[in-house]
Structure formats: C-alpha cells, structure tokens
Design an enzyme around this catalytic site. Structure first.
Site, mmCIF file in Angstrom:
data_model
loop_
_atom_site.group_PDB
_atom_site.id
_atom_site.type_symbol
_atom_site.label_atom_id
_atom_site.label_comp_id
_atom_site.label_asym_id
_atom_site.label_seq_id
_atom_site.Cartn_x
_atom_site.Cartn_y
_atom_site.Cartn_z
ATOM 1 C CD GLU A 43 -26.522 17.215 -13.151
ATOM 2 O OE1 GLU A 43 -25.875 16.205 -13.476
ATOM 3 O OE2 GLU A 43 -26.570 18.252 -13.849
ATOM 4 C CD GLU A 68 -19.025 19.212 -8.665
ATOM 5 O OE1 GLU A 68 -18.173 18.789 -7.867
ATOM 6 O OE2 GLU A 68 -19.794 18.473 -9.312
ATOM 7 C CG ASP A 117 -17.401 9.521 -4.732
ATOM 8 O OD1 ASP A 117 -17.210 8.290 -4.686
ATOM 9 O OD2 ASP A 117 -16.573 10.360 -4.341
ATOM 10 C CE LYS A 121 -11.276 2.581 1.661
ATOM 11 N NZ LYS A 121 -10.195 3.278 2.413
ATOM 12 C CG ASP A 153 -19.904 3.832 -14.601
ATOM 13 O OD1 ASP A 153 -20.182 4.745 -13.773
ATOM 14 O OD2 ASP A 153 -18.785 3.304 -14.665
ATOM 15 C CB THR A 191 -23.315 13.290 -17.848
ATOM 16 O OG1 THR A 191 -22.734 11.978 -17.744
ATOM 17 C CG2 THR A 191 -24.681 13.291 -17.164
ATOM 18 C CD GLU A 194 -26.008 8.790 -20.259
ATOM 19 O OE1 GLU A 194 -26.908 8.110 -20.763
ATOM 20 O OE2 GLU A 194 -26.232 9.814 -19.555
#
Length: 215
Positions: A43, A68, A117, A121, A153, A191, A194
């Site tokens: 992940e 991460e 993320d 832009k 989302d 998550t 979510e």
C-alpha cells in the site's frame, strides 16, 4: 489533513523494528525478511494504517508492506501495530517515487492506492500516484499478473486516473464511481478517510488496473 510535529515521531520510527531502514539494501530480499514465500502486497500512502492492518489480520497468508512518507502519520500506524500480534506486515518511511530502487522486478504481487493526494495543480500531475509516470514505476516492481487497486473520493482525480491507465499501456479490469452501491463492494475494507466520507454520504470511486500477460 496531515498531522504535523508529533513530538518524538522520528525517534520512535527510527527505533521501531517494524519500520525497515536502509530499504534499498532489501531489494530482491523481501521474502527473506518475512521468512516465507507468500505473496507481497504493497500500500502506497497508507496513512494511519487501518486498512493495511485489517488486511493483514484477515489474510495471514499474505505479506504486507505499507509506505508512508510523513513521520507524523506513520507513527499513528505504529501505535496500531502494537496491538497486532501477526508478523506479516512491515512499514517504510519514504517517497513512493523511489520504489524501483527498493523492490525487484516482480517482487510485489498487488498494489493499493487509497485516497491519494490529488495534487490539483496541472504542473504537479506527474506527482499523482495514478499518473502514467507512476504506472511506469509500478510496472517495474509488480508481477505481470498483478493489479493496482485505487480508491478515491475525488472525482477529478478519478477522471484523470481513468485517462492515465491506457496512456500508461495498462487496461481497466473494472471501475465504478460509487463503490458502495456497486457489485464490487463485497470484501471491501475501508480506510479512515473512506469511513468518514461514507458517513457523510460521499460516493467512493474505485478502479482496478492490470497489464495483459504474455500468452
């Protein structure tokens, strides 16, 4: 919103046995670290770790690695890890653009991208984890029959992602703009984001991308 300035986060991460340091030295040797030949799922941008730890508990026959880059977020996953008794999950604190330096060709069996993320832009499009540039990186580490599973989302990011898949030479296995009211909801693990979005009534988009295998 990203957590910032969690006191002692970097020190705790540095001393935690489940966070792999000198990760490039592990390239091609991840099965040795886990001590078995089970599939490895990755992940990227795992956040606080709820999704990955639930998967690890549900599928002890699969090994999991979570990436991460923010220490202040990773520390939350490590706190959850303390309550987990399995040995099939490790973490990395790193930027995802370097994954070809960390994993050998075909070393990863499946990749999850959850609520990444959006980098809204246009000049930052290459930084999006579903850009054709990142799909090229996934191509370098993912087994030929492996899949990339992406949830978000953000409809604009999802539309962008649907366009990038064929541009990268990949194919769409399936996709939906409303996962929780679709045929693909069975077995879905949520998550933190979510769960929050579903409670707010926001639809969740999901796609599964793959490459054609050699015949």
């Amino acid at each position: 919103m990203r957590l910032r300035n969690v006191k002692g986060a970097r020190e705790s991460i540095e001393n935690n046995i489940y966070v792999i340091k000198n990760e490039t030295e592990q390239k091609g040797k991840w099965k040795e670290l886990f001590g078995n030949s089970n599939p490895i799922h990755l992940e990227i941008g795992m956040g606080k770790g709820k999704f990955l730890l639930q998967l690890a508990a549900k599928h002890p026959e699969i090994n999991y690695i979570g990436i991460e880059k923010y220490s202040s977020v990773l520390i939350r996953a490590l706190q959850k890890r303390e309550e987990y008794e399995g040995e099939n999950i490790y973490f990395l604190r790193m930027d995802a653009e370097h994954i070809p330096d960390v994993f050998e060709q075909g070393e990863i069996d499946q990749i999850y991208l959850n609520f990444s993320d959006p980098w809204p832009k246009d000049r930052h499009a290459k930084r999006r984890l579903t850009s054709k540039e990142f799909f090229a990186r996934y191509d370098q580490i993912l087994k030929r029959e492996g899949e990339v599973i992406f949830k978000t989302d953000n409809k604009d990011l999802f539309d962008f992602s649907l366009e990038q898949v064929p541009l990268a030479g990949w194919k769409l296995k399936n996709y939906t703009y409303d996962l929780h009211h679709s045929e693909y909801i069975e077995g879905n693990i949520m998550t933190e984001y979510e769960t929050k979005f579903v409670e707010e009534g926001k639809p969740i988009c999901r796609l599964v991308a793959y490459r054609e295998t050699d015949s």
